[in-house]
Design a protein around this motif. Structure first.
Motif, PDB file in Angstrom:
ATOM      1  N   ALA A  56      57.636 -46.874 -26.020  1.00  0.00           N
ATOM      2  CA  ALA A  56      58.774 -47.549 -25.763  1.00  0.00           C
ATOM      3  C   ALA A  56      59.917 -46.883 -26.610  1.00  0.00           C
ATOM      4  CB  ALA A  56      58.545 -48.768 -25.965  1.00  0.00           C
ATOM      5  N   ASP A  57      59.814 -45.777 -27.174  1.00  0.00           N
ATOM      6  CA  ASP A  57      60.932 -45.357 -28.038  1.00  0.00           C
ATOM      7  C   ASP A  57      61.238 -46.198 -29.451  1.00  0.00           C
ATOM      8  OD1 ASP A  57      60.818 -43.217 -26.616  1.00  0.00           O
ATOM      9  OD2 ASP A  57      62.655 -43.676 -25.351  1.00  0.00           O
ATOM     10  N   LYS A  58      60.241 -46.891 -29.780  1.00  0.00           N
ATOM     11  CA  LYS A  58      60.422 -47.982 -30.906  1.00  0.00           C
ATOM     12  C   LYS A  58      59.686 -47.317 -32.108  1.00  0.00           C
ATOM     13  CE  LYS A  58      62.167 -51.088 -28.509  1.00  0.00           C
ATOM     14  NZ  LYS A  58      63.833 -51.358 -28.863  1.00  0.00           N
ATOM     15  N   HIS A  59      60.037 -47.574 -33.409  1.00  0.00           N
ATOM     16  CA  HIS A  59      59.539 -47.020 -34.531  1.00  0.00           C
ATOM     17  C   HIS A  59      58.298 -47.626 -35.189  1.00  0.00           C
ATOM     18  CE1 HIS A  59      60.270 -45.919 -39.136  1.00  0.00           C
ATOM     19  NE2 HIS A  59      59.643 -45.014 -38.645  1.00  0.00           N
ATOM     20  N   VAL A  60      57.389 -46.738 -35.605  1.00  0.00           N
ATOM     21  CA  VAL A  60      56.194 -47.468 -36.266  1.00  0.00           C
ATOM     22  C   VAL A  60      56.011 -46.849 -37.623  1.00  0.00           C
ATOM     23  CG1 VAL A  60      53.834 -47.221 -36.154  1.00  0.00           C
ATOM     24  CG2 VAL A  60      54.892 -47.555 -33.950  1.00  0.00           C
ATOM     25  N   VAL A  61      55.997 -47.776 -38.711  1.00  0.00           N
ATOM     26  CA  VAL A  61      55.534 -47.349 -39.801  1.00  0.00           C
ATOM     27  C   VAL A  61      54.170 -47.489 -40.208  1.00  0.00           C
ATOM     28  CG1 VAL A  61      56.027 -47.711 -42.316  1.00  0.00           C
ATOM     29  CG2 VAL A  61      57.883 -47.823 -40.812  1.00  0.00           C
ATOM     30  N   LEU A  62      53.210 -46.769 -40.320  1.00  0.00           N
ATOM     31  CA  LEU A  62      51.661 -47.002 -40.550  1.00  0.00           C
ATOM     32  C   LEU A  62      51.302 -46.659 -41.780  1.00  0.00           C
ATOM     33  CD1 LEU A  62      48.738 -47.280 -39.416  1.00  0.00           C
ATOM     34  CD2 LEU A  62      48.666 -44.935 -38.799  1.00  0.00           C
ATOM     35  N   VAL A  63      50.763 -47.621 -42.529  1.00  0.00           N
ATOM     36  CA  VAL A  63      50.536 -47.618 -43.821  1.00  0.00           C
ATOM     37  C   VAL A  63      48.830 -47.363 -43.675  1.00  0.00           C
ATOM     38  CG1 VAL A  63      50.282 -48.580 -46.094  1.00  0.00           C
ATOM     39  CG2 VAL A  63      52.079 -49.102 -44.451  1.00  0.00           C
ATOM     40  N   GLY A  64      48.425 -46.005 -43.987  1.00  0.00           N
ATOM     41  CA  GLY A  64      46.827 -45.585 -43.827  1.00  0.00           C
ATOM     42  C   GLY A  64      46.304 -45.962 -45.302  1.00  0.00           C
ATOM     43  N   LEU A  65      45.491 -47.188 -45.300  1.00  0.00           N
ATOM     44  CA  LEU A  65      44.806 -47.192 -46.466  1.00  0.00           C
ATOM     45  C   LEU A  65      43.110 -46.762 -46.530  1.00  0.00           C
ATOM     46  CD1 LEU A  65      46.461 -50.904 -47.287  1.00  0.00           C
ATOM     47  CD2 LEU A  65      46.541 -48.592 -48.614  1.00  0.00           C
ATOM     48  N   SER A  66      42.632 -46.575 -45.104  1.00  0.00           N
ATOM     49  CA  SER A  66      41.443 -46.175 -45.016  1.00  0.00           C
ATOM     50  C   SER A  66      41.182 -44.823 -44.163  1.00  0.00           C
ATOM     51  CB  SER A  66      40.689 -47.288 -44.560  1.00  0.00           C
ATOM     52  OG  SER A  66      41.176 -47.521 -42.971  1.00  0.00           O
ATOM     53  N   GLN A  67      42.211 -44.230 -43.668  1.00  0.00           N
ATOM     54  CA  GLN A  67      42.031 -43.236 -42.762  1.00  0.00           C
ATOM     55  C   GLN A  67      43.293 -42.102 -43.126  1.00  0.00           C
ATOM     56  OE1 GLN A  67      39.486 -42.467 -41.009  1.00  0.00           O
ATOM     57  NE2 GLN A  67      38.456 -44.480 -40.605  1.00  0.00           N
ATOM     58  N   ASN A  68      43.012 -40.950 -42.783  1.00  0.00           N
ATOM     59  CA  ASN A  68      44.015 -39.846 -43.156  1.00  0.00           C
ATOM     60  C   ASN A  68      44.862 -39.808 -42.031  1.00  0.00           C
ATOM     61  OD1 ASN A  68      42.540 -38.389 -41.426  1.00  0.00           O
ATOM     62  ND2 ASN A  68      42.160 -36.565 -43.033  1.00  0.00           N
ATOM     63  N   PHE A  69      45.902 -38.996 -42.072  1.00  0.00           N
ATOM     64  CA  PHE A  69      46.728 -38.913 -41.221  1.00  0.00           C
ATOM     65  C   PHE A  69      46.054 -38.079 -39.839  1.00  0.00           C
ATOM     66  CE2 PHE A  69      49.750 -35.931 -38.697  1.00  0.00           C
ATOM     67  CZ  PHE A  69      50.351 -36.755 -37.881  1.00  0.00           C
ATOM     68  N   ASN A  70      45.393 -37.193 -39.936  1.00  0.00           N
ATOM     69  CA  ASN A  70      44.616 -36.286 -38.774  1.00  0.00           C
ATOM     70  C   ASN A  70      43.765 -37.344 -38.027  1.00  0.00           C
ATOM     71  OD1 ASN A  70      45.443 -33.966 -39.409  1.00  0.00           O
ATOM     72  ND2 ASN A  70      43.960 -33.220 -40.674  1.00  0.00           N
ATOM     73  N   HIS A  71      43.074 -38.426 -38.588  1.00  0.00           N
ATOM     74  CA  HIS A  71      42.302 -39.345 -37.652  1.00  0.00           C
ATOM     75  C   HIS A  71      43.339 -39.978 -36.609  1.00  0.00           C
ATOM     76  CE1 HIS A  71      40.024 -43.083 -36.958  1.00  0.00           C
ATOM     77  NE2 HIS A  71      40.954 -43.571 -37.026  1.00  0.00           N
ATOM     78  N   TYR A  72      44.506 -40.399 -36.986  1.00  0.00           N
ATOM     79  CA  TYR A  72      45.180 -41.047 -36.136  1.00  0.00           C
ATOM     80  C   TYR A  72      46.015 -40.112 -35.124  1.00  0.00           C
ATOM     81  CZ  TYR A  72      45.343 -44.864 -39.505  1.00  0.00           C
ATOM     82  OH  TYR A  72      44.811 -45.727 -40.566  1.00  0.00           O
ATOM     83  N   LEU A  73      46.109 -38.735 -35.738  1.00  0.00           N
ATOM     84  CA  LEU A  73      46.906 -37.783 -34.811  1.00  0.00           C
ATOM     85  C   LEU A  73      45.774 -37.478 -33.712  1.00  0.00           C
ATOM     86  CD1 LEU A  73      48.929 -35.472 -34.525  1.00  0.00           C
ATOM     87  CD2 LEU A  73      47.613 -34.105 -35.717  1.00  0.00           C
ATOM     88  N   ASN A  74      44.760 -37.366 -33.997  1.00  0.00           N
ATOM     89  CA  ASN A  74      43.271 -37.149 -33.012  1.00  0.00           C
ATOM     90  C   ASN A  74      43.474 -38.089 -31.904  1.00  0.00           C
ATOM     91  OD1 ASN A  74      42.876 -34.443 -34.058  1.00  0.00           O
ATOM     92  ND2 ASN A  74      41.544 -35.286 -35.625  1.00  0.00           N
ATOM     93  N   ILE A  75      43.206 -39.462 -32.453  1.00  0.00           N
ATOM     94  CA  ILE A  75      43.045 -40.444 -31.467  1.00  0.00           C
ATOM     95  C   ILE A  75      44.474 -40.577 -30.664  1.00  0.00           C
ATOM     96  CG2 ILE A  75      42.768 -43.012 -31.199  1.00  0.00           C
ATOM     97  CD1 ILE A  75      40.676 -42.647 -33.642  1.00  0.00           C
ATOM     98  N   GLY A  76      45.632 -40.258 -31.365  1.00  0.00           N
ATOM     99  CA  GLY A  76      46.699 -40.695 -30.564  1.00  0.00           C
ATOM    100  C   GLY A  76      46.964 -39.532 -29.275  1.00  0.00           C
ATOM    101  N   ARG A  77      46.489 -38.163 -29.531  1.00  0.00           N
ATOM    102  CA  ARG A  77      46.177 -37.329 -28.485  1.00  0.00           C
ATOM    103  C   ARG A  77      45.472 -37.576 -27.200  1.00  0.00           C
ATOM    104  NH1 ARG A  77      45.725 -31.784 -32.452  1.00  0.00           N
ATOM    105  NH2 ARG A  77      48.218 -31.649 -32.830  1.00  0.00           N
TER     106      ARG A  77
END
Length: 276
Positions: free
Chosen positions: A47-68
């Motif tokens: 929706a072209d809105k901003h997300v600020v994700l605070v990763g306290l248990s996973q690294n960025f690559n985790h979210y990157l892979n699932i996002g894809r």
């Protein structure tokens, strides 16, 4: 978008989390609710809105892979200004003078053992990091922001006091309301806290969970099936109003869900066809 059947159940306008509200996701070790975090991230970015994700248990690559898998490239979204990732446990070890460098996307694994100074001042520095990113983005884009903590329980079993974490969370809630955003927090409802006294472990954990429930408008509770493992059903989710929510349009509902490779289906209890 995210998970279509979940959007139907939530009935949020434009499939986006309501503004100036808090959504609390509770899960268990046997039925984790991380898939809900990805749902809200995808809907917000598309929706072209901003997300600020605070990763306290996973690294960025985790979210990157699932996002894809869900049709979103978080690296590209970050470059366009729609996504900011804060490596939570790294940020907790730095001084507020280095805030400007915290928007970089990390590649190293995160470990709660890296926190050695679990004080209120540490959380204040962490809050200033989050505030800097949100205020800077709002000044340039003036769009609603979604702040996500995944997961907030890490702060407790890393050694921070429950009262300090609740104060930190409350400050973030006030910040989000000021900038017309939404706060989503994931916590483990069966997690053992970091209390040094076995007599206070359950009590501290209960205070933490109940305090967040009381201060949230929407509650998403993920748990395993009472009957145990099922090949066709991954678990159960209850969607309910929090104590602060008096919206009559919102209908509480309990659904079963099935986690697939690139999707999650939600359906009425007793059915497995993605309908309710």
């Amino acid at each position: 978008m995210g998970y279509q059947t979940l959007d139907q159940a939530l009935s949020f306008k434009n499939n986006l989390a309501p503004l100036k509200r808090s959504i609390l996701i509770t899960d268990t070790l046997l039925a984790q609710g991380n898939f809900l975090v990805h749902h809200f991230i995808v809907n917000q970015i598309k929706a072209d809105k901003h997300v600020v994700l605070v990763g306290l248990s996973q690294n960025f690559n985790h979210y990157l892979n699932i996002g894809r898998k869900l049709g979103v490239n978080l690296t590209v979204s970050s470059q366009k200004g729609y996504f900011s990732f804060i490596d939570g446990l790294t940020s907790l070890t730095i001084n507020s003078s280095t805030i400007a460098s915290t928007s970089l996307l990390p590649t190293a694994m995160i470990t709660p053992l890296s926190i050695t100074n679990c004080t209120k001042e540490t959380l204040l520095n962490f809050y200033n990091i989050i505030k800097k990113i949100i205020t800077t983005h709002h000044a340039s884009a003036n769009s609603n922001v979604l702040l996500i903590f995944d997961d907030l329980s890490v702060l407790i079993y890393s050694g921070f006091k429950v009262c300090d974490v609740l104060e930190f969370w409350g400050a973030c809630r006030v910040l989000i309301e000021k900038y017309e955003g939404t706060l989503i927090s994931l916590i483990h409802s069966d997690e053992v806290t970091g209390s040094s006294s076995t007599d206070n472990i359950d009590f501290d954990d209960e205070i933490f969970i109940k305090s967040l429930i009381y201060k949230s408008e929407y509650l998403l509770s993920v748990r395993g099936l009472e009957s145990g493992f099922s090949r066709d059903v991954s678990g159960e989710i209850t969607i309910a109003r929090g104590p602060k929510n008096f919206e009559k349009w919102f209908r509480p509902i309990t659904l079963h869900y099935k986690i697939l490779d690139n999707n999650v289906q939600f359906f009425a209890k007793g059915f497995s066809q993605g309908v309710f």
